[in-house]
Scaffold this active site. Structure first.
Site, PDB file in Angstrom:
ATOM      1  CE  LYS A 157      -1.760   1.653   3.922  1.00 19.20           C
ATOM      2  NZ  LYS A 157      -1.877   3.065   4.293  1.00 19.20           N
ATOM      3  CG  ASN A 158       2.663   2.569   3.597  1.00 18.88           C
ATOM      4  OD1 ASN A 158       1.526   3.033   3.558  1.00 18.88           O
ATOM      5  ND2 ASN A 158       3.203   2.115   4.711  1.00 18.88           N
TER       6      ASN A 158
ATOM      7  CB  CYS B 266      -2.028  17.312  10.430  1.00 24.26           C
ATOM      8  SG  CYS B 266      -0.883  17.707   9.115  1.00 24.26           S
TER       9      CYS B 266
ATOM     10  NE  ARG C  79       1.664   9.782  10.622  1.00 24.59           N
ATOM     11  CZ  ARG C  79       0.828   8.842  10.200  1.00 24.59           C
ATOM     12  NH1 ARG C  79      -0.376   8.753  10.716  1.00 24.59           N
ATOM     13  NH2 ARG C  79       1.185   8.000   9.268  1.00 24.59           N
ATOM     14  N   PRO C  80       5.691  15.056  10.611  1.00 26.51           N
ATOM     15  CG  PRO C  80       7.961  15.393  10.928  1.00 26.51           C
ATOM     16  CD  PRO C  80       6.839  14.497  11.310  1.00 26.51           C
TER      17      PRO C  80
ATOM     18  CG  ASP D  13       2.892   0.958   9.875  1.00 27.32           C
ATOM     19  OD1 ASP D  13       2.479   1.717  10.775  1.00 27.32           O
ATOM     20  OD2 ASP D  13       2.981   1.316   8.690  1.00 27.32           O
TER      21      ASP D  13
ATOM     22  CB  ILE E  33       7.882   5.525  14.884  1.00 27.33           C
ATOM     23  CG1 ILE E  33       9.071   4.545  14.765  1.00 27.33           C
ATOM     24  CG2 ILE E  33       7.632   6.231  13.558  1.00 27.33           C
ATOM     25  CD1 ILE E  33      10.375   5.190  14.377  1.00 27.33           C
TER      26      ILE E  33
ATOM     27  NE  ARG F 239      -6.716   4.741   5.853  1.00 27.00           N
ATOM     28  CZ  ARG F 239      -5.693   4.779   6.719  1.00 27.00           C
ATOM     29  NH1 ARG F 239      -5.846   4.354   7.953  1.00 27.00           N
ATOM     30  NH2 ARG F 239      -4.525   5.265   6.358  1.00 27.00           N
TER      31      ARG F 239
END
Length: 421
Positions: free
Chosen positions: A22-23, A118, A123-124, A308, A330, A400
């Site tokens: 997915k990522n 955001c 989660r910059p 994850d 994280i 998702r």
């Protein structure tokens, strides 16, 4: 709202095919914006996030066609007529920010909503902006949108990340392919998804070296061509299903799996008493003997233990012999599954970013609620090991990131069904 019902107690045997990542796919799809020629992705996962990215790209003018039951995505960006990524789409998925770099690099301007509404910092997103500024972009934050300009084109520069951000590395990597001159990304993320993106961009004609290391060098080119690229195996889905026989017993072969995608994770499984064996088609996983051993886990950027997979690993350690300590380094608020596991009889003490898990002989089925994507699947795994019936509600999170969870687990003997409501 759908729920999933799991009846635990039986071992799992057989094989599970692992989908494309997915990522990785969510990163590869915006790469179509870099070229007027077609980009085709094979081994694409069939997930709701992929549909969201499809909608976003189509809103910009890209053509996206799903073929072969969604496993092939044919894209073309020869007619980009809109350079504004609206909040109504972007708010659904953080990966939407990845259209910023490609649009800016190709056409010199873009307006992209801050993802999920955001605040910059968590989660910059600021690292994405810092990278583009280092390549000469002019940026303005206004009404929740990033207004970006580089009317003379982006220029090569040196990008020094304070943190090895995957998303920021991906955005910078794509933007740099069309920048004038040489760009160096220091403290770059090293995840397999970064390497997969670089492989795809090279197929499109990009000049990239050093991906998979902390320093990536990109020599900008005038244009990129089309390409066909296979999406890399989803290492998080792989790790999740590796834990299924570890928790429930039995032996399962994960088709398409590779140890080098999850070396730190595999080391922890070995220490816990789980056998992982490479085969011609993937990985075969089984419990070595009896109850698993307690192990300590610290989440880290790749090649460390993936954040994850922390929730799923916690589900396994709930029935381990002894006490395990899990440190989440994280993301904050990544232990929201712990209270739900407590409802199943687990012994977990959470203090800030550390969870201490004391193994119990047996978990017990209970009604539980999914709070996020990885937490939801951890509760399903726990249900495989629990006595009686576990009902997991709010499973829309699952869609998702996991395709056909019920079908894949049922195929190896799990007693699991999805209840439509």
């Amino acid at each position: 709202m759908d729920s999933i019902v799991v009846t635990g107690g039986g071992p799992l045997n057989g094989e599970i095919p692992i989908a494309g990542a997915k990522n990785a796919c969510l990163t590869l799809m915006p790469a179509t914006l870099l070229s007027e020629e077609p980009l085709t992705l094979t081994n694409a996962p069939r997930l709701s996030d992929i549909k969201t990215m499809t909608t976003l790209l189509q809103s910009l003018g890209a053509e996206v066609t799903s073929m072969q039951d969604g496993q092939v995505l044919a894209m073309s960006s020869h007619n980009i007529h809109n350079h504004t990524a609206d909040y109504d789409i972007v708010r659904k998925m953080r990966a939407s920010i990845l259209v910023l770099g490609p649009m800016l690099a190709r056409d010199g301007h873009a307006i992209v909503s801050l993802p999920g509404g955001c605040a910059i910092g968590a989660r910059p997103v600021d690292l994405h902006l810092k990278a583009l500024e280092a390549m000469g972009a002019e940026l303005e934050l206004k009404d929740g949108y990033v207004h970006a300009k580089a009317m003379q084109g982006l220029k090569g520069g040196v990008i020094d990340f304070d943190f090895a951000s995957v998303g920021a590395t991906e955005n910078a990597l794509m933007a740099a392919t069309l920048a004038k001159g040489t760009t160096v990304i220091n403290n770059a993320a090293r995840e397999p998804e970064i390497v997969d993106l670089a492989d795809c961009l090279r197929r499109m004609g990009a000049q990239i070296e050093g991906d998979g290391t902390p320093s990536i060098t990109i020599q900008g080119v005038d244009r990129l061509n089309g390409a066909t690229h296979p999406v890399v195996t989803d290492r998080i889905e792989l790790g999740t299903y590796m834990l299924a026989p570890a928790i429930a017993g039995g032996e399962v072969e994960l088709i398409g799996g590779r140890i080098n995608l999850l070396s730190a994770f595999c080391e922890k499984l070995d220490a816990a008493g789980i056998s992982v064996e490479e085969t011609q088609r993937g990985l075969k996983v089984s419990r070595k003997n009896g109850r698993v051993n307690a192990v300590n886990v610290v989440t880290e950027p790749f090649p460390g233990f993936p954040t994850d997979l922390q929730a799923q690993m916690m589900a396994l350690l709930c029935t381990a012999e002894g006490t395990s300590v899990l440190e989440e380094k994280i993301f904050e608020n990544r232990f929201m599954h712990a209270p739900e596991l407590l409802r199943m009889g687990a012994q977990i003490d959470v203090q800030g970013g550390t969870a201490t898990v004391t193994g119990v002989d047996k978990l017990k089925g209970a009604p539980v609620m999914a709070t996020d994507l990885r937490a939801s699947v951890s509760l399903i795994l726990a249900g495989l090991a629990a006595e009686g019936e576990t009902t997991v509600s709010r499973v829309y999170h699952l869609d998702r990131g996991y395709e056909h969870v019920v079908g894949k687990l049922s195929a190896v003997g799990a007693k699991i069904e999805r209840i439509k409501e």
